[in-house]
Design a protein around this motif. Sequence first.
Motif, mmCIF file in Angstrom:
data_model
loop_
_atom_site.group_PDB
_atom_site.id
_atom_site.type_symbol
_atom_site.label_atom_id
_atom_site.label_comp_id
_atom_site.label_asym_id
_atom_site.label_seq_id
_atom_site.Cartn_x
_atom_site.Cartn_y
_atom_site.Cartn_z
ATOM 1 N N VAL A 25 0.852 -1.183 0.000
ATOM 2 C CA VAL A 25 0.000 0.000 0.000
ATOM 3 C C VAL A 25 0.896 1.245 0.000
ATOM 4 O O VAL A 25 1.811 1.350 0.804
ATOM 5 C CB VAL A 25 -0.925 -0.001 1.241
ATOM 6 C CG1 VAL A 25 -1.727 1.290 1.331
ATOM 7 C CG2 VAL A 25 -1.846 -1.210 1.203
ATOM 8 N N ILE A 32 -7.837 2.827 9.366
ATOM 9 C CA ILE A 32 -8.225 1.814 8.391
ATOM 10 C C ILE A 32 -9.432 1.064 8.943
ATOM 11 O O ILE A 32 -9.505 0.784 10.141
ATOM 12 C CB ILE A 32 -7.067 0.844 8.066
ATOM 13 C CG1 ILE A 32 -7.461 -0.099 6.927
ATOM 14 C CG2 ILE A 32 -6.603 0.090 9.298
ATOM 15 C CD1 ILE A 32 -6.290 -0.844 6.308
ATOM 16 N N LEU A 74 -9.851 4.514 3.839
ATOM 17 C CA LEU A 74 -8.999 3.338 3.644
ATOM 18 C C LEU A 74 -9.719 2.143 4.265
ATOM 19 O O LEU A 74 -10.013 2.139 5.466
ATOM 20 C CB LEU A 74 -7.628 3.541 4.310
ATOM 21 C CG LEU A 74 -6.514 2.590 3.876
ATOM 22 C CD1 LEU A 74 -6.195 2.773 2.386
ATOM 23 C CD2 LEU A 74 -5.260 2.831 4.691
ATOM 24 N N SER A 76 -10.248 -2.294 4.270
ATOM 25 C CA SER A 76 -9.622 -3.576 3.957
ATOM 26 C C SER A 76 -10.636 -4.709 4.032
ATOM 27 O O SER A 76 -11.554 -4.679 4.839
ATOM 28 C CB SER A 76 -8.474 -3.848 4.929
ATOM 29 O OG SER A 76 -7.864 -5.092 4.650
ATOM 30 N N VAL A 97 -6.655 -3.997 0.245
ATOM 31 C CA VAL A 97 -6.811 -2.660 0.804
ATOM 32 C C VAL A 97 -7.308 -1.731 -0.308
ATOM 33 O O VAL A 97 -6.778 -1.730 -1.428
ATOM 34 C CB VAL A 97 -5.476 -2.135 1.377
ATOM 35 C CG1 VAL A 97 -5.659 -0.744 1.964
ATOM 36 C CG2 VAL A 97 -4.950 -3.098 2.445
ATOM 37 N N SER A 99 -8.599 2.314 -1.274
ATOM 38 C CA SER A 99 -8.643 3.741 -0.958
ATOM 39 C C SER A 99 -9.790 4.328 -1.753
ATOM 40 O O SER A 99 -9.779 4.274 -3.001
ATOM 41 C CB SER A 99 -7.322 4.412 -1.347
ATOM 42 O OG SER A 99 -7.379 5.789 -1.082
#
Length: 142
Positions: A25, A32, A74, A76, A97, A99
Amino acid sequence: MKRIALIIAPVLLAGCAIVQEVKPVQVAAKQICIVANPKVMQAEFVEVYQRELTAKGFDVKLLSPDSPLTACPLTSTYSANWRWDLALYMAYAELKVYSDGKLVGEAVYDSRGGGASFSKFIRAEEKIKELVGLLFPKGAGG
């Protein structure tokens, strides 16, 4: 008969591969969010993942399974499964992950093609730590 065994053995061993691929990343963030995955039966997986992200400096928030990838800047997702072959072992793990909903990093460990290889019998916690370290080499804030 010996000749046949010598030919077959390399063919069988060639199919025994454990694969690990990581795209780190590159996005800087302090928080996150992890979308819970109820299909991962070992609750320890997400617990270790959360703990490792926290150790990397992230503020970690666990979201419900139906949360969109855009729920946080962000976000995951994770997937993992275990198999039995003389002992229970983690055969597959995947961390993705995003964004703002776009895939920005991924780590995959896949021992499903490991066949007779004893190297597939890893400690899941250590492998998750390794994957997180490779996925987030700079930690929180990038």
